[in-house]
Write an enzyme that holds these catalytic residues in place. Structure first.
Site, PDB file in Angstrom:
ATOM      1  N   VAL A  31      49.070  38.439  41.667  1.00 10.49           N
ATOM      2  CA  VAL A  31      49.083  38.324  40.200  1.00 10.49           C
ATOM      3  C   VAL A  31      47.878  39.100  39.680  1.00 10.49           C
ATOM      4  O   VAL A  31      46.767  38.955  40.203  1.00 10.49           O
ATOM      5  CB  VAL A  31      49.041  36.854  39.754  1.00 10.49           C
ATOM      6  CG1 VAL A  31      48.991  36.740  38.233  1.00 10.49           C
ATOM      7  CG2 VAL A  31      50.261  36.111  40.297  1.00 10.49           C
ATOM      8  N   LYS A  84      47.862  38.976  47.976  1.00  8.11           N
ATOM      9  CA  LYS A  84      46.505  39.513  47.718  1.00  8.11           C
ATOM     10  C   LYS A  84      45.648  39.436  48.989  1.00  8.11           C
ATOM     11  O   LYS A  84      44.880  40.332  49.280  1.00  8.11           O
ATOM     12  CB  LYS A  84      45.895  38.697  46.580  1.00  8.11           C
ATOM     13  CG  LYS A  84      44.396  38.606  46.537  1.00  8.11           C
ATOM     14  CD  LYS A  84      43.809  39.670  45.697  1.00  8.11           C
ATOM     15  CE  LYS A  84      42.329  39.555  45.462  1.00  8.11           C
ATOM     16  NZ  LYS A  84      41.569  38.660  46.280  1.00  8.11           N
ATOM     17  N   ASP A  85      45.772  38.329  49.734  1.00 12.15           N
ATOM     18  CA  ASP A  85      45.057  38.195  51.007  1.00 12.15           C
ATOM     19  C   ASP A  85      46.028  38.563  52.121  1.00 12.15           C
ATOM     20  O   ASP A  85      46.469  37.710  52.905  1.00 12.15           O
ATOM     21  CB  ASP A  85      44.541  36.753  51.171  1.00 12.15           C
ATOM     22  CG  ASP A  85      43.495  36.424  50.119  1.00 12.15           C
ATOM     23  OD1 ASP A  85      42.456  37.091  50.096  1.00 12.15           O
ATOM     24  OD2 ASP A  85      43.733  35.517  49.305  1.00 12.15           O
ATOM     25  N   GLY A 138      49.264  33.971  48.944  1.00 15.48           N
ATOM     26  CA  GLY A 138      49.320  35.186  48.127  1.00 15.48           C
ATOM     27  C   GLY A 138      49.244  36.443  48.982  1.00 15.48           C
ATOM     28  O   GLY A 138      48.495  36.499  49.959  1.00 15.48           O
ATOM     29  N   HIS A 144      43.572  29.682  39.323  1.00 12.42           N
ATOM     30  CA  HIS A 144      43.894  30.679  38.297  1.00 12.42           C
ATOM     31  C   HIS A 144      45.391  30.981  38.391  1.00 12.42           C
ATOM     32  O   HIS A 144      46.111  30.359  39.200  1.00 12.42           O
ATOM     33  CB  HIS A 144      43.036  31.936  38.471  1.00 12.42           C
ATOM     34  CG  HIS A 144      43.065  32.505  39.860  1.00 12.42           C
ATOM     35  ND1 HIS A 144      44.202  33.035  40.429  1.00 12.42           N
ATOM     36  CD2 HIS A 144      42.089  32.611  40.800  1.00 12.42           C
ATOM     37  CE1 HIS A 144      43.923  33.464  41.644  1.00 12.42           C
ATOM     38  NE2 HIS A 144      42.652  33.200  41.914  1.00 12.42           N
ATOM     39  N   HIS A 158      47.086  31.269  41.806  1.00 16.19           N
ATOM     40  CA  HIS A 158      47.442  30.013  42.488  1.00 16.19           C
ATOM     41  C   HIS A 158      48.669  29.377  41.818  1.00 16.19           C
ATOM     42  O   HIS A 158      49.553  28.852  42.503  1.00 16.19           O
ATOM     43  CB  HIS A 158      46.295  29.001  42.381  1.00 16.19           C
ATOM     44  CG  HIS A 158      45.016  29.447  43.036  1.00 16.19           C
ATOM     45  ND1 HIS A 158      43.889  29.738  42.316  1.00 16.19           N
ATOM     46  CD2 HIS A 158      44.715  29.636  44.336  1.00 16.19           C
ATOM     47  CE1 HIS A 158      42.919  30.076  43.162  1.00 16.19           C
ATOM     48  NE2 HIS A 158      43.386  30.032  44.386  1.00 16.19           N
ATOM     49  N   GLN A 215      45.103  37.650  55.718  1.00 16.38           N
ATOM     50  CA  GLN A 215      45.206  36.198  55.921  1.00 16.38           C
ATOM     51  C   GLN A 215      46.675  35.796  56.118  1.00 16.38           C
ATOM     52  O   GLN A 215      47.015  35.005  57.010  1.00 16.38           O
ATOM     53  CB  GLN A 215      44.609  35.486  54.704  1.00 16.38           C
ATOM     54  CG  GLN A 215      44.881  34.000  54.646  1.00 16.38           C
ATOM     55  CD  GLN A 215      44.113  33.343  53.530  1.00 16.38           C
ATOM     56  OE1 GLN A 215      42.921  33.117  53.633  1.00 16.38           O
ATOM     57  NE2 GLN A 215      44.800  32.996  52.445  1.00 16.38           N
TER      58      GLN A 215
HETATM   59  O1  PAF Z   1      43.132  31.718  50.484  1.00 14.56           O
HETATM   60  C1  PAF Z   1      42.387  30.724  50.409  1.00 14.56           C
HETATM   61  O2  PAF Z   1      42.088  30.234  49.318  1.00 14.56           O
HETATM   62  C2  PAF Z   1      41.832  30.119  51.688  1.00 14.56           C
HETATM   63  O3  PAF Z   1      41.520  31.098  52.617  1.00 14.56           O
HETATM   64  C3  PAF Z   1      42.752  29.044  52.295  1.00 14.56           C
HETATM   65  C4  PAF Z   1      44.069  29.633  52.757  1.00 14.56           C
HETATM   66  C5  PAF Z   1      43.003  27.953  51.286  1.00 14.56           C
HETATM   67  C6  PAF Z   1      42.073  28.426  53.514  1.00 14.56           C
HETATM   68  O4  PAF Z   1      40.862  27.825  53.174  1.00 14.56           O
END
Ligand code: PAF
Length: 292
Positions: free
Chosen positions: A182, A155-156, A153, A40, A43, A159
């Site tokens: 976004v 957003k995460d 992103g 989307h 990305h 992560q």
């Molecule tokens: O953020 C994501 O889409 C996933 O956690 C990632 C970083 C591609 C790992 O699978």
């Protein structure tokens, strides 16, 4: 496999390595955008950032089973290979790497990457093993593609913090770029999981950004007690009758630990289940209430 334009698609590790090595030999910087597909605008903003940096852009598309817990949505996670490839091609991606599960995880594999502490707050307790799955697959993608720079992103946010920590701890010479969240015009953060929402749930999902904007407003207005900001956020979230509130938190953006007094920029973050869909969102907020 060659796609229509000059975009290349690889499914196995050796040809991915060869393609990237050729690009590197020709003097290009390698930029990796790891994704799980169902692409989307969020990305595509990562791809645009990589293109702006002049990188040879590699997008990986892999729905990583090890980051889904039992009973989570691995099986029904949206998959749209043809649409993803079309979008990558239109966005100027140089290489799409789409490995099979069996190539990424051999049956005898025994190694997991675990990032301590940062994974023990926020989403960590609600999704046991999730960040081990993320760190392990991202580590593997880094070793396969060997990027100079990788894009994730905001957003995460957790992560992103975990991956930054992993890269520093393991001395990887990879620059990690965090890109702004976004949003849809009404403020909902873009997510592949938004596709699960019914029209009623989609309306109720706006409660996440409403709570975050309330936090931003209170901090801009001088509120410095995180507990008070969180209480108001929680009240707003609960008005939408969510199925479950996993957490509502004000944390330090670097170590993700809860803060009591807001004296520096903070991360306001929440995870809420609307219907069967778990949604997360966050805002980085400075003391003037500016934040993204
Ligand atoms: O953020 C994501 O889409 C996933 O956690 C990632 C970083 C591609 C790992 O699978």
């Amino acid at each position: 496999m060659r796609f229509n334009s000059s975009m290349k698609v690889t499914r196995d590790i050796p040809s991915t390595r060869t393609t990237v090595a050729d690009a590197r030999r020709s003097g290009q910087r390698i930029g990796l955008v790891p994704t799980m597909g169902a692409l989307h605008a969020g990305h595509l903003s990562l791809v645009e950032a990589a293109r702006r940096d002049g990188a040879f852009v590699v997008v990986s598309i892999f729905v990583n089973p090890t980051q889904f817990g039992p009973g989570e949505d691995y099986e029904r996670y949206p998959r749209d290979t043809a649409g993803d490839l079309r979008q990558c091609e239109a966005a100027g991606v140089a290489l799409v790497f789409m490995p099979a599960v069996a190539d990424m995880y051999r049956p005898e594999a025994a190694t997991t990457v675990h990032v301590a502490r940062l994974t023990e707050t926020l989403c960590g307790p609600c999704r046991p093993g999730h960040f081990d799955g993320v760190a392990t697959v991202v580590a593997k993608l880094f070793n396969i593609v060997q990027p100079d720079v990788a894009y994730f992103g905001q957003k995460d946010a957790q992560q992103l913090a975990v991956i930054r920590r992993m890269v520093r701890d393991l001395d990887w010479p990879i620059e990690i770029v965090g890109c702004p969240t976004v949003r849809e015009p009404d403020g909902l953060a873009m997510s592949s999981r938004n596709a699960y929402l019914s029209p009623d749930e989609r309306r109720r999902a706006l409660v996440l950004i409403r709570a975050l904007r309330d936090a931003r407003g209170r901090i801009a207005g001088g509120e410095r007690r995180a507990r008070v900001v969180v209480e108001h956020m929680r009240r707003i979230v609960e008005e939408s009758r969510p199925e479950h509130v996993d957490y509502v938190a004000i944390v330090d953006p670097d170590n993700l630990q809860p803060v009591e007094q807001i004296e520096r920029p903070v991360l306001a973050a929440l995870a809420v289940r609307i219907g069967r869909t778990r949604l997360i969102d966050n805002l980085l907020i400075d003391l003037a209430g500016d934040g993204a």
